[in-house]
Design a protein around this motif. Structure first.
Motif, PDB file in Angstrom:
ATOM      1  N   LEU A  24      42.988  -5.674  21.393  1.00  0.00           N
ATOM      2  CA  LEU A  24      42.852  -7.081  21.014  1.00  0.00           C
ATOM      3  C   LEU A  24      41.502  -7.315  20.350  1.00  0.00           C
ATOM      4  CD1 LEU A  24      43.826 -10.029  20.953  1.00  0.00           C
ATOM      5  CD2 LEU A  24      42.761 -10.301  23.205  1.00  0.00           C
ATOM      6  N   GLY A  25      40.444  -6.752  20.891  1.00  0.00           N
ATOM      7  CA  GLY A  25      39.120  -6.897  20.308  1.00  0.00           C
ATOM      8  C   GLY A  25      39.055  -6.352  18.891  1.00  0.00           C
ATOM      9  N   ARG A  26      39.706  -5.219  18.655  1.00  0.00           N
ATOM     10  CA  ARG A  26      39.720  -4.635  17.311  1.00  0.00           C
ATOM     11  C   ARG A  26      40.467  -5.542  16.337  1.00  0.00           C
ATOM     12  NH1 ARG A  26      39.598  -0.412  20.708  1.00  0.00           N
ATOM     13  NH2 ARG A  26      41.812  -0.034  20.925  1.00  0.00           N
ATOM     14  N   VAL A  27      41.568  -6.120  16.780  1.00  0.00           N
ATOM     15  CA  VAL A  27      42.338  -7.033  15.922  1.00  0.00           C
ATOM     16  C   VAL A  27      41.512  -8.282  15.614  1.00  0.00           C
ATOM     17  CG1 VAL A  27      44.356  -8.565  15.850  1.00  0.00           C
ATOM     18  CG2 VAL A  27      44.606  -6.217  16.678  1.00  0.00           C
ATOM     19  N   LEU A  28      40.890  -8.859  16.639  1.00  0.00           N
ATOM     20  CA  LEU A  28      40.117 -10.092  16.443  1.00  0.00           C
ATOM     21  C   LEU A  28      38.858  -9.872  15.618  1.00  0.00           C
ATOM     22  CD1 LEU A  28      40.427 -11.670  20.004  1.00  0.00           C
ATOM     23  CD2 LEU A  28      41.779 -12.186  17.957  1.00  0.00           C
ATOM     24  N   VAL A  30      38.450  -8.220  12.979  1.00  0.00           N
ATOM     25  CA  VAL A  30      38.708  -8.229  11.531  1.00  0.00           C
ATOM     26  C   VAL A  30      39.463  -9.493  11.110  1.00  0.00           C
ATOM     27  CG1 VAL A  30      38.636  -5.724  11.317  1.00  0.00           C
ATOM     28  CG2 VAL A  30      40.827  -6.855  11.758  1.00  0.00           C
ATOM     29  N   ALA A  31      39.553 -10.460  12.015  1.00  0.00           N
ATOM     30  CA  ALA A  31      40.285 -11.702  11.746  1.00  0.00           C
ATOM     31  C   ALA A  31      39.315 -12.878  11.717  1.00  0.00           C
ATOM     32  CB  ALA A  31      41.357 -11.912  12.821  1.00  0.00           C
ATOM     33  N   SER A  36      33.839 -15.382  21.141  1.00  0.00           N
ATOM     34  CA  SER A  36      32.917 -14.269  21.316  1.00  0.00           C
ATOM     35  C   SER A  36      33.662 -12.947  21.460  1.00  0.00           C
ATOM     36  CB  SER A  36      32.059 -14.475  22.566  1.00  0.00           C
ATOM     37  OG  SER A  36      31.238 -13.341  22.782  1.00  0.00           O
ATOM     38  N   LEU A  37      33.088 -11.921  20.858  1.00  0.00           N
ATOM     39  CA  LEU A  37      33.527 -10.538  21.055  1.00  0.00           C
ATOM     40  C   LEU A  37      32.345  -9.695  21.534  1.00  0.00           C
ATOM     41  CD1 LEU A  37      35.674 -10.113  17.812  1.00  0.00           C
ATOM     42  CD2 LEU A  37      36.484 -10.612  20.113  1.00  0.00           C
ATOM     43  N   GLY A  93      46.621 -17.248  15.983  1.00  0.00           N
ATOM     44  CA  GLY A  93      45.977 -18.503  16.340  1.00  0.00           C
ATOM     45  C   GLY A  93      45.736 -18.593  17.830  1.00  0.00           C
ATOM     46  N   GLN A  94      45.302 -19.804  18.269  1.00  0.00           N
ATOM     47  CA  GLN A  94      44.944 -19.996  19.672  1.00  0.00           C
ATOM     48  C   GLN A  94      45.001 -21.461  20.067  1.00  0.00           C
ATOM     49  OE1 GLN A  94      40.628 -19.466  20.377  1.00  0.00           O
ATOM     50  NE2 GLN A  94      40.489 -19.220  18.160  1.00  0.00           N
ATOM     51  N   TYR A  95      45.180 -21.669  21.369  1.00  0.00           N
ATOM     52  CA  TYR A  95      44.992 -22.966  22.001  1.00  0.00           C
ATOM     53  C   TYR A  95      43.746 -22.840  22.869  1.00  0.00           C
ATOM     54  CZ  TYR A  95      50.027 -24.123  21.242  1.00  0.00           C
ATOM     55  OH  TYR A  95      51.266 -24.379  20.725  1.00  0.00           O
TER      56      TYR A  95
END
Length: 148
Positions: A24-28, A30-31, A36-37, A93-95
Protein backbone atom coordinates in the motif's frame (compact mmCIF):
# COMPACT_ATOMS: atom_id res chain seq x y z
CA UNK A 1 29.42 5.86 -25.18
CA UNK A 2 29.68 7.42 -21.71
CA UNK A 3 27.01 9.97 -22.65
CA UNK A 4 24.64 7.16 -23.71
CA UNK A 5 25.22 5.37 -20.41
CA UNK A 6 24.55 8.55 -18.40
CA UNK A 7 21.33 9.18 -20.36
CA UNK A 8 20.18 5.59 -19.85
CA UNK A 9 20.71 5.87 -16.10
CA UNK A 10 18.99 9.30 -15.94
CA UNK A 11 15.96 8.03 -17.86
CA UNK A 12 15.63 4.78 -15.91
CA UNK A 13 12.50 4.50 -13.82
CA UNK A 14 13.34 4.80 -10.14
CA UNK A 15 11.85 2.07 -7.93
CA UNK A 16 9.11 3.14 -5.56
CA UNK A 17 10.43 3.76 -2.03
CA UNK A 18 9.95 1.14 0.67
CA UNK A 19 7.62 2.09 3.52
CA UNK A 20 6.29 0.51 6.70
CA UNK A 21 2.94 0.24 4.90
CA UNK A 22 4.19 -2.47 2.53
CA UNK A 23 2.57 -2.67 -0.91
CA UNK A 24 0.00 0.00 0.00
CA UNK A 25 2.82 2.40 0.84
CA UNK A 26 4.46 1.78 -2.53
CA UNK A 27 1.18 2.43 -4.35
CA UNK A 28 0.48 5.62 -2.37
CA UNK A 29 4.02 6.95 -2.80
CA UNK A 30 3.53 7.28 -6.56
CA UNK A 31 -0.05 8.61 -6.30
CA UNK A 32 -1.73 11.83 -5.18
CA UNK A 33 -2.20 10.58 -1.61
CA UNK A 34 -2.26 13.49 0.85
CA UNK A 35 -1.49 11.59 4.04
CA UNK A 36 1.77 10.70 5.73
CA UNK A 37 4.02 7.91 4.50
CA UNK A 38 6.82 8.91 6.90
CA UNK A 39 7.26 5.76 8.95
CA UNK A 40 10.46 7.06 10.52
CA UNK A 41 8.70 9.89 12.39
CA UNK A 42 4.97 9.11 12.42
CA UNK A 43 3.06 6.13 13.81
CA UNK A 44 1.25 4.65 10.81
CA UNK A 45 -0.78 1.52 10.25
CA UNK A 46 -2.96 0.29 7.44
CA UNK A 47 -5.05 -2.86 7.57
CA UNK A 48 -6.50 -4.38 4.42
CA UNK A 49 -10.12 -4.99 5.40
CA UNK A 50 -11.13 -6.83 2.25
CA UNK A 51 -11.44 -6.73 -1.50
CA UNK A 52 -14.77 -5.76 -3.07
CA UNK A 53 -15.70 -6.60 -6.66
CA UNK A 54 -18.00 -4.21 -8.51
CA UNK A 55 -18.51 -4.87 -12.20
CA UNK A 56 -15.14 -5.46 -13.83
CA UNK A 57 -13.26 -3.63 -11.05
CA UNK A 58 -11.82 -4.73 -7.73
CA UNK A 59 -11.58 -2.31 -4.82
CA UNK A 60 -9.20 -2.90 -1.92
CA UNK A 61 -10.42 -1.24 1.29
CA UNK A 62 -7.82 -0.19 3.90
CA UNK A 63 -8.30 1.17 7.40
CA UNK A 64 -5.40 3.64 7.73
CA UNK A 65 -4.61 5.11 11.16
CA UNK A 66 -1.96 7.67 11.94
CA UNK A 67 -0.40 9.71 14.70
CA UNK A 68 1.87 12.46 13.39
CA UNK A 69 4.99 13.42 15.28
CA UNK A 70 4.60 16.69 17.21
CA UNK A 71 5.98 19.70 15.30
CA UNK A 72 7.56 21.16 18.46
CA UNK A 73 8.60 19.99 21.92
CA UNK A 74 5.46 21.38 23.61
CA UNK A 75 3.05 20.56 20.79
CA UNK A 76 0.51 17.76 21.00
CA UNK A 77 0.61 15.00 18.37
CA UNK A 78 -2.18 14.92 15.78
CA UNK A 79 -3.77 11.77 14.56
CA UNK A 80 -6.75 10.32 12.81
CA UNK A 81 -8.17 7.74 10.49
CA UNK A 82 -8.80 7.37 6.78
CA UNK A 83 -10.53 4.72 4.74
CA UNK A 84 -8.39 4.29 1.62
CA UNK A 85 -9.53 2.70 -1.63
CA UNK A 86 -7.44 1.16 -4.39
CA UNK A 87 -9.19 0.34 -7.67
CA UNK A 88 -7.52 -2.41 -9.66
CA UNK A 89 -4.35 -1.92 -7.63
CA UNK A 90 -4.09 1.87 -8.08
CA UNK A 91 -4.95 4.62 -5.62
CA UNK A 92 -8.59 5.69 -6.09
CA UNK A 93 -9.49 7.89 -3.13
CA UNK A 94 -10.34 8.11 0.56
CA UNK A 95 -12.82 9.11 3.22
CA UNK A 96 -11.71 10.76 6.47
CA UNK A 97 -14.11 9.51 9.14
CA UNK A 98 -13.80 10.27 12.82
CA UNK A 99 -13.31 7.09 14.84
CA UNK A 100 -15.19 4.31 13.04
CA UNK A 101 -14.89 0.56 12.81
CA UNK A 102 -14.52 -0.57 9.18
CA UNK A 103 -15.98 -3.90 8.05
CA UNK A 104 -16.36 -5.24 4.54
CA UNK A 105 -18.58 -8.12 3.47
CA UNK A 106 -19.84 -9.03 0.04
CA UNK A 107 -20.07 -5.96 -2.15
CA UNK A 108 -20.43 -3.43 0.64
CA UNK A 109 -18.59 -1.73 3.46
CA UNK A 110 -20.03 -0.92 6.89
CA UNK A 111 -18.74 2.01 8.95
CA UNK A 112 -19.77 1.86 12.60
CA UNK A 113 -18.98 4.82 14.88
CA UNK A 114 -16.92 3.81 17.91
CA UNK A 115 -18.93 4.53 21.12
CA UNK A 116 -16.65 7.24 22.52
CA UNK A 117 -17.15 9.40 19.40
CA UNK A 118 -20.65 10.57 20.50
CA UNK A 119 -23.60 11.15 18.18
CA UNK A 120 -26.29 8.75 17.03
CA UNK A 121 -23.94 5.77 16.61
CA UNK A 122 -25.80 4.42 13.59
CA UNK A 123 -23.80 2.15 11.27
CA UNK A 124 -23.62 3.26 7.63
CA UNK A 125 -23.63 0.79 4.76
CA UNK A 126 -21.63 1.84 1.70
CA UNK A 127 -22.40 -0.01 -1.52
CA UNK A 128 -19.85 -0.19 -4.30
CA UNK A 129 -20.64 0.33 -7.96
CA UNK A 130 -18.26 -0.12 -10.88
CA UNK A 131 -17.59 3.63 -10.57
CA UNK A 132 -16.59 3.10 -6.91
CA UNK A 133 -18.03 4.01 -3.52
CA UNK A 134 -20.38 7.03 -3.31
CA UNK A 135 -18.84 10.49 -3.69
CA UNK A 136 -20.39 11.55 -0.35
CA UNK A 137 -21.80 9.71 2.67
CA UNK A 138 -23.16 10.72 6.07
CA UNK A 139 -21.51 9.03 9.08
CA UNK A 140 -22.64 9.86 12.61
CA UNK A 141 -23.96 13.24 11.43
CA UNK A 142 -20.75 14.12 9.58
CA UNK A 143 -20.66 14.45 5.77
CA UNK A 144 -17.67 12.61 4.32
CA UNK A 145 -16.52 13.32 0.77
CA UNK A 146 -14.52 10.89 -1.33
CA UNK A 147 -11.32 12.70 -2.31
CA UNK A 148 -7.77 12.07 -3.41
Amino acid sequence: MIFALIMAVANAEAPAPQTCLGQLGRVLSVATFSGSLDCAHDKLSAVLKRRVRAGAHRFDVYDYRYQLAPVCAGCAPRGGQRVIFLRDGKYFGQYTPYSVEVRVAGGEMRLTPIPDSGGAMQPVTVRFRPSGPPKAILVNGEALELFQ
